[in-house]
Design an enzyme around this catalytic site. Sequence first.
Site, PDB file in Angstrom:
ATOM      1  N   ASP A 178       0.812  -1.216   0.000  1.00  0.00           N
ATOM      2  CA  ASP A 178       0.000   0.000   0.000  1.00  0.00           C
ATOM      3  C   ASP A 178       0.844   1.265   0.000  1.00  0.00           C
ATOM      4  O   ASP A 178       0.357   2.331  -0.358  1.00  0.00           O
ATOM      5  CB  ASP A 178      -0.928  -0.018   1.219  1.00  0.00           C
ATOM      6  N   GLN A 259      -7.256   6.305   2.001  1.00  0.00           N
ATOM      7  CA  GLN A 259      -7.391   7.218   0.855  1.00  0.00           C
ATOM      8  C   GLN A 259      -6.173   7.223  -0.059  1.00  0.00           C
ATOM      9  O   GLN A 259      -6.076   8.067  -0.946  1.00  0.00           O
ATOM     10  CB  GLN A 259      -7.645   8.639   1.362  1.00  0.00           C
ATOM     11  N   ARG A 260      -5.225   6.318   0.149  1.00  0.00           N
ATOM     12  CA  ARG A 260      -4.038   6.346  -0.696  1.00  0.00           C
ATOM     13  C   ARG A 260      -4.353   5.997  -2.148  1.00  0.00           C
ATOM     14  O   ARG A 260      -3.674   6.455  -3.066  1.00  0.00           O
ATOM     15  CB  ARG A 260      -2.989   5.389  -0.150  1.00  0.00           C
ATOM     16  N   GLY A 261      -5.379   5.175  -2.378  1.00  0.00           N
ATOM     17  CA  GLY A 261      -5.719   4.778  -3.739  1.00  0.00           C
ATOM     18  C   GLY A 261      -6.139   5.957  -4.591  1.00  0.00           C
ATOM     19  O   GLY A 261      -5.592   6.178  -5.680  1.00  0.00           O
ATOM     20  N   ALA A 264      -3.271   8.455  -5.154  1.00  0.00           N
ATOM     21  CA  ALA A 264      -2.325   8.009  -6.175  1.00  0.00           C
ATOM     22  C   ALA A 264      -2.910   8.179  -7.571  1.00  0.00           C
ATOM     23  O   ALA A 264      -2.202   8.548  -8.512  1.00  0.00           O
ATOM     24  CB  ALA A 264      -1.952   6.548  -5.931  1.00  0.00           C
TER      25      ALA A 264
END
Length: 484
Positions: A178, A259-261, A264
């Site tokens: 992740d 919320q990293r998706g 990115a």
Amino acid sequence: MKTGLLLLAVDLGLGGVLLRGEKGTAKSTAARALAALLPPLKTIQDCPAGCVPHGELCPACRERPRPLPTVEVTAPFVELPLGAGEERVAGSLDLGAALKNGRVQLNPGLLAKAHRGVLYIDEVNLLQPHLAHLVLDATASGRAVVEREGLSLEHPARFALLASYNPEEGPLGPQLLDRFGLCVEVVGEAAPALRLQVLKRRLAYEADPKGFATRWQPAEDELRARIARARELLPRVEVDRSAIALAAELAQEAGCSGQRGEMACARAARALAAWRGALTVDPTMVAEVAPLALVHRRTAKPEADAPLPRLRPGRAGDQEPARRAKAETDNPGPKAGTTRTGQERSLRVLAPDAVLPVATRLPAKEVGAAQQSGRRAAREVSGARGRYIRASAHRSGRGLALDATLRAAAPHQKQRRVSGGPALVITQSDLREKVREARRGRLLLFCVDASGSMNAAARMRATKAAVLGLLTEAYQKRDRVGLV
């Protein structure tokens, strides 16, 4: 793969690119080739960390007189070897300066050398977990912190993180997956024409490396100039509201945690817009980069990527023990597991059920899945065998760590030296011991109630099948299996 690498070259803040795929697919070749495409950098002359002339400075440059001389250099490409220790990666005390002058000074590590360039980790799944987190923390924050031997310093460390690995050699834990901004699934070329083209180019390079490089130099120069233009344009690129909404929707559909998706997706789409010379990110760009940003974060993995099932004892025939128990009830006789001879009772051996491979829930590696090949991960040991990984000031009778002891004593030599005395004075507080790790198996014990009232026959047949099923994994991981 090339798209992901170019997006990282445009925006070093993407969080890194992970290349995973089968062996022989040029993952390492592509990663090393990216360094030649990065535009040259202006940096402070003789700076160990490659500081920007008018930006944030490292501790060494802050102490230098002004004005600071500048020089143009090629973008650094630093490869992190798997055997590197924490001192080599993050930096440590400059032993020479400490011994000669009694000064506490930083000896920069690989994170400092990779500043504004590329840091590449091959076989990242085999890297020690604490080193992987150290690198990923620096990637996320853009800074490297050194806390060692009374040294507390930090310096800028902004670099393009590249990593590659072959899933067949062991998986990478979800907590590390992740942290990478983009992930690319690399497969070999299937078309015969493309395979032939790869072969011809490889043979041409081996026959004349300089001539091959000269022939492709114009194309590389054009890519380098385009990357430089995209970097200048990147701060002015705006993300459309509809594009932001689509990024959040795609991340939610993929089941991404946190919320990293979507972040990115948005950053990769901005880099793609700058690469194409656009000032606005539209939804089509988000959809184009979404597979790169979400493939390693989705919770519903494709069937080919799913881990092997953890088989339970009796999994192949869950109803079989019940059927056998009912048959034994319908045909009363001697208790299961015994034969009667007068008033004496003798044991008989029960054959096991059909044997199937059984995987334990104990991971082979700290960051791995339950089903893995190879021996278990190394753990700290107290003996003299194993690999030296770090030093400890805690005294427990382990071997002396000479390097760490010298680093601990070095800053104090100026105060300790006396005329006519030894050149190096070491006290008890300076002593450090070696902490070693070695690969060790585990002892797995089955504890089974084998009394006749617990349907011993069916239970023992299933237990024996489970123990035999464990032996395959136990042999691979050097485990021991016992039955009580």
